[in-house]
Write a protein that holds these residues in place. Structure first.
Motif, PDB file in Angstrom:
ATOM      1  N   LEU A  76       0.641  -1.184   0.031  1.00  0.00           N
ATOM      2  CA  LEU A  76       0.124   0.192   0.105  1.00  0.00           C
ATOM      3  C   LEU A  76       1.070   1.146  -0.180  1.00  0.00           C
ATOM      4  O   LEU A  76       2.084   1.354   0.665  1.00  0.00           O
ATOM      5  CB  LEU A  76      -0.911   0.036   1.264  1.00  0.00           C
ATOM      6  N   ARG A  77       0.281   2.139  -0.726  1.00  0.00           N
ATOM      7  CA  ARG A  77       1.077   3.638  -0.656  1.00  0.00           C
ATOM      8  C   ARG A  77       0.273   4.320   0.505  1.00  0.00           C
ATOM      9  O   ARG A  77      -0.939   4.824   0.238  1.00  0.00           O
ATOM     10  CB  ARG A  77       0.973   4.101  -2.051  1.00  0.00           C
ATOM     11  N   VAL A  78       0.820   4.645   1.728  1.00  0.00           N
ATOM     12  CA  VAL A  78       0.257   5.198   2.808  1.00  0.00           C
ATOM     13  C   VAL A  78       1.269   6.444   3.119  1.00  0.00           C
ATOM     14  O   VAL A  78       2.414   6.460   3.270  1.00  0.00           O
ATOM     15  CB  VAL A  78       0.421   4.414   3.857  1.00  0.00           C
ATOM     16  N   THR A  79       0.704   7.548   3.215  1.00  0.00           N
ATOM     17  CA  THR A  79       0.810   8.910   3.708  1.00  0.00           C
ATOM     18  C   THR A  79       0.491   9.398   4.754  1.00  0.00           C
ATOM     19  O   THR A  79      -0.806   9.488   4.749  1.00  0.00           O
ATOM     20  CB  THR A  79       0.925   9.853   2.320  1.00  0.00           C
ATOM     21  N   VAL A  80       1.177   9.814   5.845  1.00  0.00           N
ATOM     22  CA  VAL A  80       0.707  10.521   6.854  1.00  0.00           C
ATOM     23  C   VAL A  80       1.033  11.882   6.796  1.00  0.00           C
ATOM     24  O   VAL A  80       2.184  12.296   6.722  1.00  0.00           O
ATOM     25  CB  VAL A  80       1.244   9.751   8.177  1.00  0.00           C
ATOM     26  N   VAL A  81       0.014  12.865   7.179  1.00  0.00           N
ATOM     27  CA  VAL A  81       0.187  14.168   7.325  1.00  0.00           C
ATOM     28  C   VAL A  81       0.180  14.652   8.625  1.00  0.00           C
ATOM     29  O   VAL A  81      -0.817  14.541   9.241  1.00  0.00           O
ATOM     30  CB  VAL A  81      -0.648  14.748   6.423  1.00  0.00           C
ATOM     31  N   GLU A  82       1.341  15.203   9.162  1.00  0.00           N
ATOM     32  CA  GLU A  82       1.361  15.800  10.487  1.00  0.00           C
ATOM     33  C   GLU A  82       1.788  17.019  10.430  1.00  0.00           C
ATOM     34  O   GLU A  82       2.916  17.599   9.799  1.00  0.00           O
ATOM     35  CB  GLU A  82       2.261  14.917  11.270  1.00  0.00           C
ATOM     36  N   MET A  83       1.223  18.179  10.968  1.00  0.00           N
ATOM     37  CA  MET A  83       1.466  19.376  11.236  1.00  0.00           C
ATOM     38  C   MET A  83       2.579  20.074  11.979  1.00  0.00           C
ATOM     39  O   MET A  83       3.208  20.926  11.804  1.00  0.00           O
ATOM     40  CB  MET A  83       0.304  20.487  11.286  1.00  0.00           C
ATOM     41  N   ASP A  84       2.634  19.061  13.096  1.00  0.00           N
ATOM     42  CA  ASP A  84       3.728  19.402  13.926  1.00  0.00           C
ATOM     43  C   ASP A  84       4.623  18.274  14.611  1.00  0.00           C
ATOM     44  O   ASP A  84       4.279  17.395  15.347  1.00  0.00           O
ATOM     45  CB  ASP A  84       3.334  20.068  15.246  1.00  0.00           C
ATOM     46  N   PRO A  85       5.605  17.802  13.668  1.00  0.00           N
ATOM     47  CA  PRO A  85       6.294  16.315  14.020  1.00  0.00           C
ATOM     48  C   PRO A  85       7.157  16.627  15.356  1.00  0.00           C
ATOM     49  O   PRO A  85       7.733  15.458  15.625  1.00  0.00           O
ATOM     50  CB  PRO A  85       7.207  16.134  12.808  1.00  0.00           C
ATOM     51  N   THR A  86       7.131  17.663  16.051  1.00  0.00           N
ATOM     52  CA  THR A  86       8.002  17.671  17.182  1.00  0.00           C
ATOM     53  C   THR A  86       6.825  17.268  18.302  1.00  0.00           C
ATOM     54  O   THR A  86       7.148  16.817  19.550  1.00  0.00           O
ATOM     55  CB  THR A  86       8.270  19.208  17.818  1.00  0.00           C
ATOM     56  N   TYR A  87       5.629  17.246  18.201  1.00  0.00           N
ATOM     57  CA  TYR A  87       4.437  16.693  18.931  1.00  0.00           C
ATOM     58  C   TYR A  87       4.335  17.535  20.289  1.00  0.00           C
ATOM     59  O   TYR A  87       3.959  16.686  21.196  1.00  0.00           O
ATOM     60  CB  TYR A  87       4.727  15.199  19.102  1.00  0.00           C
ATOM     61  N   GLN A  88       4.877  18.636  20.131  1.00  0.00           N
ATOM     62  CA  GLN A  88       4.887  19.244  21.587  1.00  0.00           C
ATOM     63  C   GLN A  88       3.579  19.594  22.171  1.00  0.00           C
ATOM     64  O   GLN A  88       3.495  19.599  23.424  1.00  0.00           O
ATOM     65  CB  GLN A  88       5.944  20.730  21.260  1.00  0.00           C
ATOM     66  N   ARG A  89       2.512  19.882  21.225  1.00  0.00           N
ATOM     67  CA  ARG A  89       1.317  20.101  21.994  1.00  0.00           C
ATOM     68  C   ARG A  89       0.250  18.816  21.742  1.00  0.00           C
ATOM     69  O   ARG A  89      -0.818  19.075  21.750  1.00  0.00           O
ATOM     70  CB  ARG A  89       0.785  21.486  21.459  1.00  0.00           C
ATOM     71  N   ALA A  90       0.801  17.821  21.108  1.00  0.00           N
ATOM     72  CA  ALA A  90      -0.096  16.436  20.748  1.00  0.00           C
ATOM     73  C   ALA A  90      -0.713  16.304  22.190  1.00  0.00           C
ATOM     74  O   ALA A  90       0.194  15.814  23.100  1.00  0.00           O
ATOM     75  CB  ALA A  90       0.712  15.658  19.941  1.00  0.00           C
ATOM     76  N   ALA A  91      -1.762  15.595  22.130  1.00  0.00           N
ATOM     77  CA  ALA A  91      -2.152  14.806  23.206  1.00  0.00           C
ATOM     78  C   ALA A  91      -1.543  13.795  23.714  1.00  0.00           C
ATOM     79  O   ALA A  91      -1.396  13.503  24.996  1.00  0.00           O
ATOM     80  CB  ALA A  91      -3.929  14.527  22.966  1.00  0.00           C
ATOM     81  N   THR A  92      -0.952  12.924  22.654  1.00  0.00           N
ATOM     82  CA  THR A  92      -0.169  11.916  22.809  1.00  0.00           C
ATOM     83  C   THR A  92       0.981  12.059  23.914  1.00  0.00           C
ATOM     84  O   THR A  92       1.354  11.705  24.963  1.00  0.00           O
ATOM     85  CB  THR A  92       0.433  11.417  21.474  1.00  0.00           C
ATOM     86  N   ALA A  93       1.651  13.626  23.487  1.00  0.00           N
ATOM     87  CA  ALA A  93       3.050  13.852  24.238  1.00  0.00           C
ATOM     88  C   ALA A  93       2.704  14.382  25.719  1.00  0.00           C
ATOM     89  O   ALA A  93       3.348  14.307  26.462  1.00  0.00           O
ATOM     90  CB  ALA A  93       3.621  14.699  23.474  1.00  0.00           C
ATOM     91  N   LEU A  94       1.423  15.044  25.835  1.00  0.00           N
ATOM     92  CA  LEU A  94       0.939  15.456  26.912  1.00  0.00           C
ATOM     93  C   LEU A  94       0.114  14.480  27.923  1.00  0.00           C
ATOM     94  O   LEU A  94      -0.394  15.140  29.063  1.00  0.00           O
ATOM     95  CB  LEU A  94       0.071  16.722  26.688  1.00  0.00           C
ATOM     96  N   SER A  95      -0.163  13.426  27.599  1.00  0.00           N
ATOM     97  CA  SER A  95      -0.721  12.284  28.282  1.00  0.00           C
ATOM     98  C   SER A  95      -0.393  11.974  29.516  1.00  0.00           C
ATOM     99  O   SER A  95       0.990  11.912  29.608  1.00  0.00           O
ATOM    100  CB  SER A  95      -1.116  11.245  27.384  1.00  0.00           C
ATOM    101  N   VAL A  96      -1.033  11.456  30.656  1.00  0.00           N
ATOM    102  CA  VAL A  96      -0.160  10.738  31.745  1.00  0.00           C
ATOM    103  C   VAL A  96      -0.122   9.472  31.442  1.00  0.00           C
ATOM    104  O   VAL A  96       0.398   8.593  32.395  1.00  0.00           O
ATOM    105  CB  VAL A  96      -1.229  11.112  33.239  1.00  0.00           C
ATOM    106  N   ALA A  97      -0.342   8.890  30.220  1.00  0.00           N
ATOM    107  CA  ALA A  97       0.192   7.610  29.726  1.00  0.00           C
ATOM    108  C   ALA A  97      -0.238   6.536  30.458  1.00  0.00           C
ATOM    109  O   ALA A  97       0.454   5.665  30.881  1.00  0.00           O
ATOM    110  CB  ALA A  97       1.729   7.686  29.416  1.00  0.00           C
ATOM    111  N   SER A  98      -1.539   6.143  30.787  1.00  0.00           N
ATOM    112  CA  SER A  98      -1.701   5.093  31.627  1.00  0.00           C
ATOM    113  C   SER A  98      -2.829   4.164  30.790  1.00  0.00           C
ATOM    114  O   SER A  98      -3.366   4.434  29.633  1.00  0.00           O
ATOM    115  CB  SER A  98      -2.824   5.456  32.594  1.00  0.00           C
ATOM    116  N   ILE A  99      -2.929   2.749  31.317  1.00  0.00           N
ATOM    117  CA  ILE A  99      -3.826   1.929  30.706  1.00  0.00           C
ATOM    118  C   ILE A  99      -4.562   1.067  31.814  1.00  0.00           C
ATOM    119  O   ILE A  99      -3.925   0.793  32.778  1.00  0.00           O
ATOM    120  CB  ILE A  99      -2.856   0.967  30.099  1.00  0.00           C
ATOM    121  N   ARG A 100      -5.725   0.806  31.669  1.00  0.00           N
ATOM    122  CA  ARG A 100      -6.431   0.298  32.381  1.00  0.00           C
ATOM    123  C   ARG A 100      -7.544  -0.888  31.862  1.00  0.00           C
ATOM    124  O   ARG A 100      -7.963  -0.655  30.377  1.00  0.00           O
ATOM    125  CB  ARG A 100      -7.409   1.279  33.332  1.00  0.00           C
ATOM    126  N   ALA A 101      -8.073  -1.970  32.625  1.00  0.00           N
ATOM    127  CA  ALA A 101      -9.121  -2.760  31.858  1.00  0.00           C
ATOM    128  C   ALA A 101     -10.429  -2.285  32.482  1.00  0.00           C
ATOM    129  O   ALA A 101     -11.626  -2.744  32.024  1.00  0.00           O
ATOM    130  CB  ALA A 101      -8.869  -4.109  32.269  1.00  0.00           C
TER     131      ALA A 101
END
Length: 393
Positions: free
Chosen positions: A30-55
């Motif tokens: 597959l030809r897959v392209t990802v468009v990301e406006m800020d590859p530093t991710y400084q304000r991404a929810a991913t970067a600012l998350s408390v990074a927890s997992i639960r069931a």
């Protein structure tokens, strides 16, 4: 300049990276392209998350999503291979502890724990005697019971998850570009072209919206209203010298806060009474929340929080689904080549491995194969029929 791809993904944080990873694993041509406006991710929810997992969710599909995510995180190096470049996500399985202040809450905990255990979770419900024996440093005057997951719940390296998925996807052939989507051109009810801020135009067979808090902007370009908005969460890192409990679980307190240990200190936050949509560029912490709301509740729960110092504070954004605070996944019936990964409302990071796999299955095979994610489909949003999750943090 114009070119074409098979799949274009809007948003390159953890959801977009997971979709790209699984697409390349299932269909490497597959030809897959990802468009990301800020590859530093400084304000991404991913970067600012408390990074927890639960069931400990109330819907079986959410439990199953996290159970898969747990095993994926535990075995991350094996899953992503040397191309991922991340040997471990440092999963710390201290567990989650939900506290209840009523008999009704206790009964609900028992009902949900039974369901969660059937799906492989370790959830147990403790009365105040059991809670006091396991967590003697807690004050339990207004607690009736607690739901505790001693295994398979905790926290991990959020950016390690992102970088590993991203690196493995790129190594397998996915393209990741820095740009911003400014327009969609539709033809016969389908997305035909994606216009970028750079001036580039990309024709695509499938468009995945993994734009987080900006998903509504992308959906508007497709002519659709979307019930997902940014919600601001101020998180505090605090030092409490009389409350050193590094093996403590992540505590979800019914009085209105959560807290978990972090390298000898604590992370804590609350949901303000005036919670509502915020500007997507508003990352100014509401420092008053700690002294006015959180600290009195912390001290009431554990006397060791008598002396506390705020070390730092930051803001993360939830992509908040106004309808039911659950993920919105799958094809949009009105725009059938537009696929959604949206509205995770604060539990997206832990759901990324399973959701990315499911979305890839949907595109590559035409349906969900490993785990049926259809209860989280777009149709319920269009019908205005909530699929409520009772265990929202």
């Amino acid at each position: 300049m114009s070119r074409s791809v098979d799949v274009l993904i809007v948003g390159g944080a953890v959801m977009g990276a997971s979709a790209a990873f699984w697409l390349m694993r299932m269909a490497p041509d597959l030809r897959v392209t990802v468009v990301e406006m800020d590859p530093t991710y400084q304000r991404a929810a991913t970067a600012l998350s408390v990074a927890s997992i639960r069931a400990q969710f109330s819907n079986p599909v959410n439990v199953s999503i996290s159970r898969f995510g747990l095993e994926f995180i535990r075995n991350f190096a094996r899953e992503t291979g040397p191309e991922g470049g991340v040997p471990s996500l440092g999963l710390k399985e201290n567990g989650y502890l939900f506290l209840a202040g009523s008999e009704e809450g206790k009964a609900l905990m028992a009902e949900l724990a039974a369901m969660q255990r059937e799906l492989g979770a370790s959830t147990e419900v403790l009365d105040t005697v059991g809670l006091s024996a396991r967590f003697p440093w807690l004050t339990l005057d207004n607690v009736v019971a607690g739901s505790f997951g001693p295994e398979g719940e905790g926290w991990f390296d959020n950016m390690g998850l992102l970088w590993g998925l991203r690196s493995a996807a790129r190594a397998a052939g996915a393209e990741i570009i820095k740009d911003r989507v400014v327009g969609l051109d539709l033809m016969d009810g389908r997305v035909k072209r994606v216009r970028l801020a750079s001036g580039e135009v990309i024709e695509t067979g499938e468009l995945i919206c993994a734009a987080g808090t900006r998903a509504a902007e992308i959906m508007k370009m497709a002519g659709e209203e979307w019930p997902v908005e940014p919600r601001k969460r101020t998180v505090f890192l605090i030092d409490a010298p009389n409350a050193r409990h590094p093996e403590a679980p992540l505590i979800i307190d019914h009085t209105g806060f959560y807290a978990r240990p972090e390298h000898g200190q604590w992370i804590t936050a609350t949901v303000p009474d005036n919670d509502g949509p915020c500007d997507p560029d508003d990352f100014e912490p509401d420092l008053s929340q700690f002294e006015e709301i959180i600290w009195p509740l912390l001290y009431a729960r554990a006397p060791g929080f008598d002396a506390v110092k705020v070390m730092r504070a930051w803001v993360g954004h939830y992509d908040f689904n106004r309808l039911d605070q659950n993920a919105i996944l799958g094809r949009h019936p009105n725009v059938p080549n537009l696929v959604l990964m949206s509205g995770f409302s604060g539990h997206g990071l832990q759901q990324a491995p399973a959701v990315g796999r499911g979305i890839a299955e949907l595109i590559v095979t035409g349906g969900y194969r490993s785990l049926d994610l259809s209860p989280l489909g777009v149709e319920r949003v269009l019908a205005g029929e909530p699929f409520l999750e009772r265990a929202i943090v």
